[in-house]
Design an enzyme around this catalytic site. Sequence first.
Site, PDB file in Angstrom:
ATOM      1  N   TYR A   1      -4.112   4.134   8.035  1.00 10.21           N
ATOM      2  CA  TYR A   1      -5.458   3.557   8.105  1.00 10.21           C
ATOM      3  C   TYR A   1      -6.184   3.987   9.366  1.00 10.21           C
ATOM      4  CZ  TYR A   1      -3.474   1.022   4.300  1.00 10.21           C
ATOM      5  OH  TYR A   1      -2.863   0.723   3.144  1.00 10.21           O
TER       6      TYR A   1
ATOM      7  N   SER B   1       0.795  -1.238   0.000  1.00 13.00           N
ATOM      8  CA  SER B   1       0.000   0.000   0.000  1.00 13.00           C
ATOM      9  C   SER B   1       0.823   1.282   0.000  1.00 13.00           C
ATOM     10  CB  SER B   1      -0.935   0.021   1.207  1.00 13.00           C
ATOM     11  OG  SER B   1      -1.987  -0.878   0.996  1.00 13.00           O
TER      12      SER B   1
ATOM     13  N   VAL C   1       1.225  -3.750   3.834  1.00 13.01           N
ATOM     14  CA  VAL C   1       1.201  -5.047   4.510  1.00 13.01           C
ATOM     15  C   VAL C   1       2.448  -5.900   4.253  1.00 13.01           C
ATOM     16  CG1 VAL C   1      -1.315  -5.239   4.780  1.00 13.01           C
ATOM     17  CG2 VAL C   1      -0.224  -6.118   2.700  1.00 13.01           C
TER      18      VAL C   1
ATOM     19  N   LYS D   1       0.429   3.420  -2.930  1.00 15.52           N
ATOM     20  CA  LYS D   1      -0.752   4.301  -3.082  1.00 15.52           C
ATOM     21  C   LYS D   1      -0.350   5.776  -3.051  1.00 15.52           C
ATOM     22  CE  LYS D   1      -4.195   1.015  -1.213  1.00 15.52           C
ATOM     23  NZ  LYS D   1      -3.583  -0.277  -1.015  1.00 15.52           N
TER      24      LYS D   1
ATOM     25  N   TYR E   1      -3.196  -2.334 -10.216  1.00 13.06           N
ATOM     26  CA  TYR E   1      -3.176  -2.266  -8.755  1.00 13.06           C
ATOM     27  C   TYR E   1      -2.334  -3.399  -8.167  1.00 13.06           C
ATOM     28  CZ  TYR E   1      -4.734  -2.476  -3.933  1.00 13.06           C
ATOM     29  OH  TYR E   1      -4.744  -2.539  -2.549  1.00 13.06           O
TER      30      TYR E   1
HETATM   31  O1  DON Z   1      -4.618  -5.017  -1.773  1.00 12.39           O
HETATM   32  C1  DON Z   1      -4.148  -5.438  -0.732  1.00 12.39           C
HETATM   33  O2  DON Z   1      -4.831  -5.837   0.196  1.00 12.39           O
HETATM   34  C2  DON Z   1      -2.640  -5.395  -0.609  1.00 12.39           C
HETATM   35  N1  DON Z   1      -2.030  -5.619  -1.871  1.00 12.39           N
HETATM   36  C3  DON Z   1      -2.190  -4.066  -0.068  1.00 12.39           C
HETATM   37  C4  DON Z   1      -2.849  -3.695   1.236  1.00 12.39           C
HETATM   38  C5  DON Z   1      -1.970  -2.942   2.137  1.00 12.39           C
HETATM   39  O3  DON Z   1      -0.774  -2.876   2.018  1.00 12.39           O
HETATM   40  C6  DON Z   1      -2.648  -2.336   3.289  1.00 12.39           C
HETATM   41  N2  DON Z   1      -1.678  -1.985   4.265  1.00 12.39           N
HETATM   42  N3  DON Z   1      -1.619  -1.863   5.372  1.00 12.39           N
END
Ligand code: DON
Length: 305
Positions: free
Chosen positions: A240, A61, A258, A64, A188
């Site tokens: 978040y 993320s 993540v 983003k 994405y």
């Molecule tokens: O789309 C997802 O769920 C993961 N590729 C990225 C989510 C993420 O990194 C949220 N982070 N805390």
Amino acid sequence: MKTTLDRLVQISRPYTRNGTLANYIPELTKANANALAICICDHTGNCTQSGDFNTPFTIQSVSKVVTLLYALESYGEDVFSRIGVEQTADAFNSIIKLETRNQGKPLNPLINAGAIATIAYIAEHEGKGTFRKLSAFLRKMAQNDAIHVNQDVYASEKRTGDINRALAYFQKGANSFSASVNIVLDTYFQMCSLEVHVKDLARIAQVLTNNGIIIETGERLFSEKTARMTKSIMTTCGMYDSSGHFAVTVGIPSKSGVGGGILSVVPGRYGIGTLGPALDEKGNSAAGVELLSLLSQELNLSIFQ
Ligand code: DON
């Protein structure tokens, strides 16, 4: 700086045991849960690293932020006709507010729904070239042409990405965007699967620290206005539903992923990248947050001083 970082990494390392690896993307469970690393680049471009800084990880993320920067710089504030700038107080992949608020318009660009909407907006202009443009922009910010997609993580994301599919199809069904869902999701998933090191995150952060200019070359990648808007959204939404707590304890505009990475921007001073793959219950790096908290206290880095 090196001595300080070494000491703080040592103090923070036990906090890696306070978290667990993300397992909803199976490939991420192969990471070393005990890893902890930091890289900090100052306003002259000098970078100092500590801990397991040679450990690669996927950006997840944190990408983003780069997507948002690209969208704002290319198309201006019109992006906000599609995506809001408000906190959700929900999990990063929650779908609930897409239906209950704003009729299919995600609350902010740093949650999954919002990043998908931002990519869709870009894809309406760039079509199939969207990933190429976005990844080239990211490599340029990091000044690292070697950054590439980790194909195993990408395949794993694609295989298990049904919640992201739901977020994309819901928005498309609500007429929130017209781009191809396949192009949007593929972009994405690939953006999330870009493999980086803490130094890449620190360099990307450093461009934001300098309001859009790469120190080494003097090249401007985005405007001060784009930088200001992005740092504001990172402050309120970047961690978040833990963004408020993070603002109080650390006080540095940041964005987590993540894969365990956190990108942090101390305006005018430092670009920081940290890694700690063991995550707390909100999906933020447990030891990374602790390390940033200690560093912020020691060097007086909170923007709210
Ligand atoms: O789309 C997802 O769920 C993961 N590729 C990225 C989510 C993420 O990194 C949220 N982070 N805390």
